[in-house]
Design an enzyme around this catalytic site. Sequence first.
Site, PDB file in Angstrom:
ATOM      1  N   TYR A   1       0.835  -1.210   0.000  1.00  0.00           N
ATOM      2  CA  TYR A   1       0.000   0.000   0.000  1.00  0.00           C
ATOM      3  C   TYR A   1       0.868   1.257   0.000  1.00  0.00           C
ATOM      4  O   TYR A   1       0.706   2.151   0.826  1.00  0.00           O
ATOM      5  CB  TYR A   1      -0.934   0.026   1.213  1.00  0.00           C
TER       6      TYR A   1
HETATM    7  N1  LIG Z   1      -5.861  -8.396  -0.807  1.00  0.00           N
HETATM    8  C1  LIG Z   1      -6.063  -7.699   0.269  1.00  0.00           C
HETATM    9  O1  LIG Z   1      -5.550  -8.004   1.289  1.00  0.00           O
HETATM   10  C2  LIG Z   1      -6.960  -6.536   0.206  1.00  0.00           C
HETATM   11  C3  LIG Z   1      -7.555  -6.193  -0.979  1.00  0.00           C
HETATM   12  C4  LIG Z   1      -8.390  -5.140  -0.981  1.00  0.00           C
HETATM   13  C5  LIG Z   1      -8.615  -4.450   0.180  1.00  0.00           C
HETATM   14  N2  LIG Z   1      -8.015  -4.782   1.328  1.00  0.00           N
HETATM   15  C6  LIG Z   1      -8.230  -4.044   2.589  1.00  0.00           C
HETATM   16  O2  LIG Z   1      -9.574  -3.810   2.767  1.00  0.00           O
HETATM   17  C7  LIG Z   1      -9.805  -2.392   2.804  1.00  0.00           C
HETATM   18  C8  LIG Z   1     -11.094  -2.087   2.102  1.00  0.00           C
HETATM   19  O3  LIG Z   1     -11.040  -2.475   0.734  1.00  0.00           O
HETATM   20  P1  LIG Z   1     -11.346  -1.439  -0.413  1.00  0.00           P
HETATM   21  O4  LIG Z   1     -10.760  -0.110  -0.054  1.00  0.00           O
HETATM   22  O5  LIG Z   1     -10.959  -2.052  -1.701  1.00  0.00           O
HETATM   23  O6  LIG Z   1     -12.902  -1.440  -0.408  1.00  0.00           O
HETATM   24  P2  LIG Z   1     -14.092  -0.802   0.414  1.00  0.00           P
HETATM   25  O7  LIG Z   1     -13.793  -0.640   1.848  1.00  0.00           O
HETATM   26  O8  LIG Z   1     -15.282  -1.578  -0.022  1.00  0.00           O
HETATM   27  O9  LIG Z   1     -14.244   0.644  -0.250  1.00  0.00           O
HETATM   28  C9  LIG Z   1     -13.432   1.717   0.030  1.00  0.00           C
HETATM   29  C10 LIG Z   1     -13.868   2.835  -0.894  1.00  0.00           C
HETATM   30  O10 LIG Z   1     -15.197   3.197  -0.545  1.00  0.00           O
HETATM   31  C11 LIG Z   1     -15.264   4.571  -0.208  1.00  0.00           C
HETATM   32  N3  LIG Z   1     -16.099   4.689   0.989  1.00  0.00           N
HETATM   33  C12 LIG Z   1     -15.800   4.282   2.257  1.00  0.00           C
HETATM   34  N4  LIG Z   1     -16.830   4.566   3.073  1.00  0.00           N
HETATM   35  C13 LIG Z   1     -17.801   5.137   2.324  1.00  0.00           C
HETATM   36  C14 LIG Z   1     -19.091   5.644   2.595  1.00  0.00           C
HETATM   37  N5  LIG Z   1     -19.611   5.630   3.843  1.00  0.00           N
HETATM   38  N6  LIG Z   1     -19.823   6.157   1.569  1.00  0.00           N
HETATM   39  C15 LIG Z   1     -19.310   6.196   0.319  1.00  0.00           C
HETATM   40  N7  LIG Z   1     -18.085   5.733  -0.015  1.00  0.00           N
HETATM   41  C16 LIG Z   1     -17.336   5.210   0.984  1.00  0.00           C
HETATM   42  C17 LIG Z   1     -13.848   5.027   0.047  1.00  0.00           C
HETATM   43  O11 LIG Z   1     -13.689   6.341  -0.419  1.00  0.00           O
HETATM   44  P3  LIG Z   1     -13.454   7.578   0.605  1.00  0.00           P
HETATM   45  O12 LIG Z   1     -12.005   7.521   0.965  1.00  0.00           O
HETATM   46  O13 LIG Z   1     -13.851   8.745  -0.194  1.00  0.00           O
HETATM   47  O14 LIG Z   1     -14.353   7.326   1.792  1.00  0.00           O
HETATM   48  C18 LIG Z   1     -13.006   4.056  -0.786  1.00  0.00           C
HETATM   49  O15 LIG Z   1     -12.751   4.573  -2.072  1.00  0.00           O
HETATM   50  C19 LIG Z   1      -8.603  -1.752   2.158  1.00  0.00           C
HETATM   51  O16 LIG Z   1      -8.366  -0.428   2.603  1.00  0.00           O
HETATM   52  C20 LIG Z   1      -7.539  -2.701   2.608  1.00  0.00           C
HETATM   53  O17 LIG Z   1      -7.146  -2.351   3.916  1.00  0.00           O
HETATM   54  C21 LIG Z   1      -7.196  -5.820   1.359  1.00  0.00           C
END
Ligand SMILES: NC(=O)c1ccc[n+]([C@@H]2O[C@H](COP(=O)([O-])OP(=O)(O)OC[C@H]3O[C@@H](n4cnc5c(N)ncnc54)[C@H](OP(=O)(O)O)[C@@H]3O)[C@@H](O)[C@H]2O)c1
Length: 263
Positions: free
Chosen positions: A71
């Site tokens: 990250y």
């Molecule tokens: N392979 C892996 O290990 C892996 C892969 C993917 C993800 N992850 C982990 O899981 C976490 C989450 O995954 P992700 O970031 O892909 O997906 P997510 O949590 O489903 O979505 C995050 C996105 O949604 C937005 N968001 C968050 N809260 C919101 C709300 N209340 N209303 C509208 N939009 C919202 C955020 O933008 P804003 O910043 O504008 O809120 C961000 O762009 C990552 O940060 C990471 O730590 C791990």
Amino acid sequence: MGDVIRELGKRPLGDTGLEVSRLALGTVKFGRTEGLRYPRGFTIPEMGQLDQLLGLAADLGVNLLDTAPAYGDSEHKLGRLLASRRDQFMICTKVGEEFENGRSTFDFSPAHTRRSVERSLRRLRRDVLDIVLVHSDGRDEEIARTSGALETLDELRQAGTIRAYGMSTKAPSGARLALERTGVAMIAWNLDDDSHADVLEEARERGKGVLIKKALASGHRPDLDQAMGTIFQRFNPATVVIGTIDPEHLKANAAGVVRAVGR
Ligand SMILES: NC(=O)c1ccc[n+]([C@@H]2O[C@H](COP(=O)([O-])OP(=O)(O)OC[C@H]3O[C@@H](n4cnc5c(N)ncnc54)[C@H](OP(=O)(O)O)[C@@H]3O)[C@@H](O)[C@H]2O)c1
């Protein structure tokens, strides 16, 4: 906010002995802008803004941050930011994926796993890492069975360098194997992708340690109440990791989890 803190509560992460808040904060957007599948581009906040976001997370009762070497400089920033917040958060980081010059490379060998954990300890300025997950490239089962990464993490746990380990998987069969082998897995579920429903229901029945990722489909399905309602009624994971750099979203996510848990 006091109500949210009380109600967000903590749950055991399987049998690891760790107690995690039902909402964890994902920190991809603290350190990386390239190669992501978010609906919109964004600018990484300044350190002062990230510090305020972490203060808000702590006030809301969030006690777990999710990061990874892949990250960008997220781990490095967390190390600096947490110097003045030593006891407020547990950290989940990963091994196996590196992201440099706009592309990912993978190394799950025992030697790289050890070097990666040592580097994370330095970057995060910790003596012990709370949770380390193998960051799968999609070959979940092969990595779990033949790379030696899980065995190495087990040795590091026995040596006291890490408290718990598991795998962030991509496919249901990999998630099932990771849960059998380690008791802990980070598994994707959202309103656009129900493919892990069976393994999540099995994990619930067996009391395994589940961290749900991509609950809002990386921001493509931000139907918070519908997503959290399904997640906590159907799967009741230890925690749901939602990535955000927006304080209003963080507050909304905490309130959404509290509503879903209380239903
Ligand atoms: N392979 C892996 O290990 C892996 C892969 C993917 C993800 N992850 C982990 O899981 C976490 C989450 O995954 P992700 O970031 O892909 O997906 P997510 O949590 O489903 O979505 C995050 C996105 O949604 C937005 N968001 C968050 N809260 C919101 C709300 N209340 N209303 C509208 N939009 C919202 C955020 O933008 P804003 O910043 O504008 O809120 C961000 O762009 C990552 O940060 C990471 O730590 C791990």
